[in-house]
Each structure stands twice: as structure tokens, then as C-alpha cells.
Design an enzyme around this catalytic site. Structure first.
Site, PDB file in Angstrom:
ATOM      1  N   HIS A 152      57.486  44.262  32.506  1.00  0.00           N
ATOM      2  CA  HIS A 152      56.336  43.344  32.508  1.00  0.00           C
ATOM      3  C   HIS A 152      56.708  41.927  32.058  1.00  0.00           C
ATOM      4  O   HIS A 152      56.123  40.951  32.519  1.00  0.00           O
ATOM      5  CB  HIS A 152      55.204  43.891  31.629  1.00  0.00           C
ATOM      6  CG  HIS A 152      55.409  43.706  30.153  1.00  0.00           C
ATOM      7  ND1 HIS A 152      56.350  44.407  29.433  1.00  0.00           N
ATOM      8  CD2 HIS A 152      54.806  42.874  29.262  1.00  0.00           C
ATOM      9  CE1 HIS A 152      56.313  44.042  28.171  1.00  0.00           C
ATOM     10  NE2 HIS A 152      55.384  43.110  28.035  1.00  0.00           N
ATOM     11  N   ASP A 153      57.692  41.797  31.166  1.00  0.00           N
ATOM     12  CA  ASP A 153      58.077  40.480  30.649  1.00  0.00           C
ATOM     13  C   ASP A 153      59.383  39.961  31.248  1.00  0.00           C
ATOM     14  O   ASP A 153      60.018  39.081  30.668  1.00  0.00           O
ATOM     15  CB  ASP A 153      58.224  40.551  29.117  1.00  0.00           C
ATOM     16  CG  ASP A 153      56.950  40.153  28.382  1.00  0.00           C
ATOM     17  OD1 ASP A 153      56.012  39.645  29.028  1.00  0.00           O
ATOM     18  OD2 ASP A 153      56.899  40.357  27.152  1.00  0.00           O
ATOM     19  N   LYS A 156      60.484  36.299  31.284  1.00  0.00           N
ATOM     20  CA  LYS A 156      60.921  35.568  30.090  1.00  0.00           C
ATOM     21  C   LYS A 156      62.419  35.270  30.119  1.00  0.00           C
ATOM     22  O   LYS A 156      62.902  34.473  29.309  1.00  0.00           O
ATOM     23  CB  LYS A 156      60.545  36.337  28.823  1.00  0.00           C
ATOM     24  CG  LYS A 156      59.055  36.253  28.515  1.00  0.00           C
ATOM     25  CD  LYS A 156      58.701  36.886  27.190  1.00  0.00           C
ATOM     26  CE  LYS A 156      57.209  36.692  26.889  1.00  0.00           C
ATOM     27  NZ  LYS A 156      56.816  37.360  25.615  1.00  0.00           N
ATOM     28  N   HIS A 181      55.937  32.695  32.345  1.00  0.00           N
ATOM     29  CA  HIS A 181      56.773  33.892  32.527  1.00  0.00           C
ATOM     30  C   HIS A 181      56.091  34.912  33.434  1.00  0.00           C
ATOM     31  O   HIS A 181      56.762  35.703  34.093  1.00  0.00           O
ATOM     32  CB  HIS A 181      57.122  34.532  31.175  1.00  0.00           C
ATOM     33  CG  HIS A 181      56.033  35.365  30.569  1.00  0.00           C
ATOM     34  ND1 HIS A 181      55.013  34.831  29.804  1.00  0.00           N
ATOM     35  CD2 HIS A 181      55.794  36.708  30.601  1.00  0.00           C
ATOM     36  CE1 HIS A 181      54.212  35.797  29.393  1.00  0.00           C
ATOM     37  NE2 HIS A 181      54.653  36.939  29.853  1.00  0.00           N
ATOM     38  N   HIS A 206      49.549  40.934  33.326  1.00  0.00           N
ATOM     39  CA  HIS A 206      49.377  41.591  32.025  1.00  0.00           C
ATOM     40  C   HIS A 206      48.743  40.713  30.950  1.00  0.00           C
ATOM     41  O   HIS A 206      48.398  41.198  29.874  1.00  0.00           O
ATOM     42  CB  HIS A 206      50.708  42.191  31.524  1.00  0.00           C
ATOM     43  CG  HIS A 206      51.780  41.187  31.237  1.00  0.00           C
ATOM     44  ND1 HIS A 206      52.606  40.683  32.220  1.00  0.00           N
ATOM     45  CD2 HIS A 206      52.178  40.590  30.082  1.00  0.00           C
ATOM     46  CE1 HIS A 206      53.460  39.831  31.678  1.00  0.00           C
ATOM     47  NE2 HIS A 206      53.225  39.747  30.373  1.00  0.00           N
ATOM     48  N   HIS A 207      48.566  39.420  31.243  1.00  0.00           N
ATOM     49  CA  HIS A 207      47.832  38.549  30.316  1.00  0.00           C
ATOM     50  C   HIS A 207      46.460  38.163  30.870  1.00  0.00           C
ATOM     51  O   HIS A 207      45.781  37.309  30.290  1.00  0.00           O
ATOM     52  CB  HIS A 207      48.642  37.287  30.005  1.00  0.00           C
ATOM     53  CG  HIS A 207      49.757  37.520  29.028  1.00  0.00           C
ATOM     54  ND1 HIS A 207      49.546  37.757  27.680  1.00  0.00           N
ATOM     55  CD2 HIS A 207      51.100  37.576  29.214  1.00  0.00           C
ATOM     56  CE1 HIS A 207      50.708  37.937  27.076  1.00  0.00           C
ATOM     57  NE2 HIS A 207      51.670  37.839  27.985  1.00  0.00           N
ATOM     58  N   ASP A 235      50.832  46.109  25.279  1.00  0.00           N
ATOM     59  CA  ASP A 235      51.480  44.841  24.948  1.00  0.00           C
ATOM     60  C   ASP A 235      50.919  44.281  23.641  1.00  0.00           C
ATOM     61  O   ASP A 235      51.667  43.896  22.734  1.00  0.00           O
ATOM     62  CB  ASP A 235      51.245  43.870  26.107  1.00  0.00           C
ATOM     63  CG  ASP A 235      51.929  42.518  25.917  1.00  0.00           C
ATOM     64  OD1 ASP A 235      53.002  42.487  25.294  1.00  0.00           O
ATOM     65  OD2 ASP A 235      51.390  41.509  26.386  1.00  0.00           O
TER      66      ASP A 235
END
Length: 333
Positions: A152-153, A156, A181, A206-207, A235
């Protein structure tokens, strides 16, 4: 279940209402097994005093963090995400860790400490898989969810490390860059062979939040993929319960309360409810540290507010639902 006969349980076995059905240190007999069936107690929650775990879940977590770091970092050289290797070498271990019947030991094993970025990827993978099981997802669905959560990240990798690890508050410009990201991850995964839409959307969404106040697109409720909603809950829980460069780990009661009230953004209420209720119902019989420093044991859950249980400290019983200024700071493992 017959292979459980004669084995001694480590903790109290409780039913869905928080009532102790079989006390700790009991040696299971045929009547106990029948009681477990009738009360629909999940056998995966049973921990035996003679249980040996080799390697330990913490060792497995540390090992897979190292593996994922090596695989993720390879992107900087090859400019390709090693999806097949992550699926083969990382995801199966994450799924195995998520089967740890002692979920508080599980939480401890995946809390971010020294190498937060990569511990976070593994932690979110484990917690998302756990939530998926509680939502009765199939093994095929869990496999995709575990991979999506672990990645998911991934975006970054394109954010400067000094910004990700900055100990103080980010400037507006730095925060704007960090938020990118999600888009970077989406673009990276779109170019990766074998990454399906659920995986790419998880990196992008996801944010996002149900009320449309998330980023990068300000999507609302049904516009957000269900896997992205699960990963969002994992998260936040992992981030808030971990020590990070710019904040200490939050107390247990604060995380639970703020997730309920939407302080971290409007998360999916059903997923939050399933996650928190499954956590809290497993606290019966556990030792806890209260916010005044005293140590006690949770003996009963309040059916009207399971987050304010009955605590026993020696011969004293404390009903947290009646003492609003007293809360659970920490659950011992």
C-alpha cells in the site's frame, strides 16, 4: 478437536458475551470440547501452556521485514517492483503471522520500532489479513488483500527518506509531497505485470475517507474499494500504536476511542466495528495497565459498552463504565 484432549489451556476461554466458560489452567476433557462447540468459541483463539512456537512470531516478523526491505529497495536499482518475489517470499509469512492466536502478542510483534517504514508495510499486511479473516473473506480474497496491504505504501520509495523520517512537524510543502505517495504507488503498480486493480487501487485509495475528506481524490463511501477501506483501518491502528520519529505510541484506550469517533477520518464503520469488537472481546482474562498506573485483570465485558470492562485488582473490582477518568493504557502480553 479431539487432538486437544488432555492439553492445558493458558488463558480463560470466553464466549461472545465475555463470560468465562472454561477457566485458565484447565486440562481439556470431552465435556470441555463439547462446551467449546456449543459456545462457538474459535479454536484458533486457544493458547496452550505447552505450546511451542519455532520460530516465534516476533522472529518471523523481523525476518520478513528484512526480506521485504531488501525486495522493496531493489526497485531503486531495477525500477521494477519484484511482485512475484513479494508474493512468494513475503505474503505467505505475513499470512502465517496473522494466524497467531494471541493477537496482543501479534500486535507487539509487528509494531514499528527501529525501521518503521518496512515494519509498517508488514504490520499493515498482517492486520489487514486479520481483519479479512474476521470479515469471513475466502483464502483467495485474503491472498490478494495481503499483497495489496503489503504494497500500500510502495509509492513512498519516491519520497526522500529525510522527509519520511523527519522528527518534527512537516511543512505544508513537505506534507503535500508525502501525500503524492498514493499517486506514485498507483502509477508504479499500474506498470507492474501481475498487479490487478485491487492492488493498484489500494495504493491509490488507502488515505481516502467515507466523508470525502481524504486524499488524493476526495472519494466518498461507495467510490472507495472495499480492500482500500480495510487497509485504511489497519494503517491507522498500526501507525498510532507504533513509536514513530515524531510521536510516541498512543495508549490503547485512546486509539480505540478515536477510531470509534472518527478522529483519524471517516473510516468504514462496519470494518471499524468488526475490528475493535474482535480485539476487545479477546481482552477478558488479560492483564492491563490502567491510566493511573495500577495493574489489574479484565474479568467481564460490559455488554452495553465493551470498551469499559470490569477490572479486578487483587480483591477490588473496578467498573470502568462508572469511572470516566480511568481507562486502559496498555494491555500486557
Amino acid at each position: 478437536m479431539d487432538n486437544y484432549l488432555g492439553r492445558t489451556i493458558k488463558n480463560d476461554l470466553i464466549n461472545a458475551y465475555g463470560v468465562t466458560v472454561i477457566p485458565a489452567k484447565s486440562k481439556l476433557n470431552a465435556e470441555h470440547l463439547e462446551l467449546i462447540r456449543k459456545q462457538r468459541i474459535d479454536v484458533l483463539d486457544i493458547i496452550f501452556v505447552d505450546e511451542q512456537q519455532a520460530p516465534s512470531y516476533r522472529q518471523m516478523a523481523n525476518s520478513v521485514v528484512d526480506s521485504s526491505k531488501e525486495l522493496f529497495e531493489s526497485y531503486r536499482i531495477s525500477r521494477k517492483i519484484p511482485l512475484a518475489d513479494i508474493r512468494k517470499d513475503v505474503v505467505p509469512v505475513i499470512q502465517e503471522i496473522s494466524r497467531n492466536p494471541d493477537i496482543f502478542a501479534l500486535f507487539s510483534s509487528v509494531q514499528g520500532k527501529d525501521d518503521y517504514t518496512y515494519q509498517h508495510n508488514v504490520g499493515v499486511g498482517v492486520l489487514s489479513t486479520l481483519i479479512g479473516r474476521w470479515l469471513n473473506m475466502s483464502e483467495a480474497e485474503l491472498s490478494v488483500l495481503s499483497l495489496a496491504a503489503t504494497l500500500h505504501d510502495i509509492g513512498k520509495l519516491k519520497i526522500p527518506v529525510e522527509i519520511l523520517n523527519k522528527p518534527g512537524k512537516l511543512t505544508d510543502e513537505e506534507f503535500s509531497l508525502v501525500k503524492k505517495h498514493t499517486i506514485y504507488g498507483y502509477e508504479m503498480l499500474k506498470e507492474t505485470t501481475g498487479a490487478n486493480s485491487r492492488i493498484t487501487l489500494a495504493a491509490l485509495q488507502h488515505h481516502e475517507r467515507n466523508d470525502g475528506k481524504g486524499y488524493p481524490l476526495g472519494l466518498k463511501d461507495e467510490q472507495i474499494d472495499s480492500y482500500s477501506k480495510i487497509i485504511a483501518v489497519a494503517d491507522i491502528f498500526h501507525a498510532m500504536s507504533s513509536k514513530r520519529p515524531y510521536h510516541e505510541a498512543m495508549p490503547f484506550h485512546v486509539i480505540v476511542d478515536q477510531m470509534r469517533r472518527g478522529s483519524f477520518g471517516a473510516l468504514d464503520p462496519h470494518i471499524v466495528s468488526v475490528f475493535l469488537e474482535n480485539i476487545v472481546k479477546r481482552t477478558v482474562g488479560r492483564e492491563v495497565v490502567l491510566t493511573d498506573g495500577r495493574v489489574g485483570e479484565i474479568v467481564y465485558l460490559n455488554p452495553h459498552d465493551i470498551e469499559t470492562p470490569l477490572i479486578r485488582i487483587n480483591d477490588e473490582y473496578i467498573d470502568l463504565s462508572k469511572i470516566k477518568e480511568l481507562n486502559i493504557r496498555e494491555i500486557s502480553i
